[in-house]
Design an enzyme around this catalytic site. Sequence first.
Site, PDB file in Angstrom:
ATOM      1  CB  ALA A   1     -15.436   9.858 -31.757  1.00 50.31           C
TER       2      ALA A   1
ATOM      3  CG  HIS B   1      -2.200  -0.852   1.016  1.00 54.58           C
ATOM      4  ND1 HIS B   1      -2.991  -1.150   1.935  1.00 54.58           N
ATOM      5  CD2 HIS B   1      -2.360  -1.752  -0.005  1.00 54.58           C
ATOM      6  CE1 HIS B   1      -3.966  -1.905   1.539  1.00 54.58           C
ATOM      7  NE2 HIS B   1      -3.688  -2.340   0.340  1.00 54.58           N
TER       8      HIS B   1
ATOM      9  CD  GLU C   1      -1.559   3.951   3.612  1.00 57.38           C
ATOM     10  OE1 GLU C   1      -1.102   3.405   2.699  1.00 57.38           O
ATOM     11  OE2 GLU C   1      -2.852   4.155   4.000  1.00 57.38           O
TER      12      GLU C   1
ATOM     13  CB  THR D   1     -19.286  -1.049 -33.156  1.00 57.85           C
ATOM     14  OG1 THR D   1     -20.367  -0.433 -32.961  1.00 57.85           O
ATOM     15  CG2 THR D   1     -18.114  -0.592 -33.219  1.00 57.85           C
TER      16      THR D   1
HETATM   17  C1  AOF Z   1      -4.435   1.852   2.137  1.00 58.14           C
HETATM   18  N1  AOF Z   1      -3.637   2.150   1.115  1.00 58.14           N
HETATM   19  O1  AOF Z   1      -2.345   2.190  -0.673  1.00 58.14           O
HETATM   20  C2  AOF Z   1      -4.603   1.274  -0.611  1.00 58.14           C
HETATM   21  C3  AOF Z   1      -5.820   0.891   0.449  1.00 58.14           C
HETATM   22  O2  AOF Z   1      -6.073  -6.588  -0.433  1.00 58.14           O
HETATM   23  P1  AOF Z   1      -5.186  -5.517  -0.070  1.00 58.14           P
HETATM   24  O3  AOF Z   1      -4.405  -5.644   1.219  1.00 58.14           O
HETATM   25  O4  AOF Z   1      -4.475  -4.542  -0.984  1.00 58.14           O
HETATM   26  O5  AOF Z   1      -6.432  -4.505   0.553  1.00 58.14           O
HETATM   27  C4  AOF Z   1      -7.140  -3.775  -0.589  1.00 58.14           C
HETATM   28  C5  AOF Z   1      -8.072  -2.721   0.116  1.00 58.14           C
HETATM   29  O6  AOF Z   1      -7.401  -1.850   0.790  1.00 58.14           O
HETATM   30  C6  AOF Z   1      -9.012  -1.894  -1.086  1.00 58.14           C
HETATM   31  O7  AOF Z   1     -10.182  -2.468  -1.111  1.00 58.14           O
HETATM   32  C7  AOF Z   1      -9.117  -0.611  -0.267  1.00 58.14           C
HETATM   33  O8  AOF Z   1     -10.346  -0.725   0.752  1.00 58.14           O
HETATM   34  C8  AOF Z   1      -7.879  -0.585   0.627  1.00 58.14           C
HETATM   35  N2  AOF Z   1      -6.934  -0.052  -0.242  1.00 58.14           N
HETATM   36  N3  AOF Z   1      -5.875   1.061   1.596  1.00 58.14           N
HETATM   37  O9  AOF Z   1      -4.542   2.074   3.176  1.00 58.14           O
HETATM   38  C9  AOF Z   1      -3.657   1.731  -0.200  1.00 58.14           C
HETATM   39  N4  AOF Z   1      -4.822   0.846  -1.906  1.00 58.14           N
HETATM   40 ZN    ZN Z   2      -3.265  -0.368   3.705  1.00 60.22          ZN
END
Ligand code: AOF
Ligand code: ZN
Length: 343
Positions: A158, A50, A52, A199
């Site tokens: 378009a 993530h 953080e 299409t």
């Molecule tokens: C955060 N920071 O950068 C993101 C978050 O399966 P996981 O562990 O990757 O969790 C996915 C879920 O975590 C996603 O559905 C959303 O709720 C949260 N994403 N949270 O603190 C992040 N990408």
């Molecule tokens: Zn997280």
Amino acid sequence: MNDEFFIQRCFDLARLGLGSVSPNPMVGAVLVREGKIIGEGWHQHWGAAHAEVNCLRSVSPENQHLIPYSTLFCNLEPCAHFGKTPPCTDLILAQKIPRVVVSNTDPNPLVAGKGLAKLKKAGVEIKQGVLEEEGRWLNRAFFTWINKRRPHVILKWAQTADGFLGKKHTHTAISSPAALRLVHRWRSACDAILVGTNTALFDNPRLDVRHYFGKKPLRLVLDTHGKIPSSHHFFDDSTETWIYGSLLNGASFSRTKFIPSEGKILIPNILEVLKIADHAILMVEGGANLLNQFLESGYWDEIRVLQNELFLGEGVNAPRLPANAIVKEQFQVRQDKVCIFTR
Ligand code: AOF
Ligand code: ZN
């Protein structure tokens, strides 16, 4: 430098994940000590670390001691659940970060306020709702995916200045090369692209990303009456493709899947099949019939219209914009006017 400035920086970092993180949200994080950024990161790929975590990892050894005196900015509420990765809240608490500023709370029921509550309870100072509307727009596909429990539907077409999609029963090039490049960029940020039978038949589209780089989305075509010739690009097996129709006799495919179907295909069924496969962003690229079906059934979240300066005089009418469509973005790409509508 105020909080909005650093949340804006989070958005810019988050956007680097466009096309790689769906169905997860795009998230960026910035660590700031006395107005100076000492760490930055973003969620780079679905299933990976993530924002953080990447942000804290980026802090140089000589700045590590500043972490307990810094503010963490993040455009989404830090998660509090064990998913593919451990909770970000635990990391924040372990690193003794005293202040956290976010734009949006996470709508995912696994988080939904629990992340901020946990931090608050542990004494972390919280500020939420900074540039909230911008954050929601950035992660609109994620919000649709969670709140409506279905893929985010983008209708794209378009049209000429006098409101036509093209001439009847033939392929008409409308957009400029620059606008075409933009469309390919949009494709690379989608999980799936859908077109109707006519299409596919008259335009013979490749539906690939050859004018841009990045991910190739799933191609989806409706061919329940078996009208599309097997020599068309749809049957070239060059990329993952789903064909609503019957299997071609004697042909063997590795990337092409046939979904047996007869008669009318219902939009909720298509969305359900995409959802099961974790395809969270669908762009519908025509034709008029299919676009109108999506509009009439209300299954749309965003409409992207490219309008050229051409006058055609007659042809296939472009769909009529629904009364509740509101302009969200508007810009010019050479001679094409691009309008993005939401509801
Ligand atoms: C955060 N920071 O950068 C993101 C978050 O399966 P996981 O562990 O990757 O969790 C996915 C879920 O975590 C996603 O559905 C959303 O709720 C949260 N994403 N949270 O603190 C992040 N990408
Ligand atoms: Zn997280």
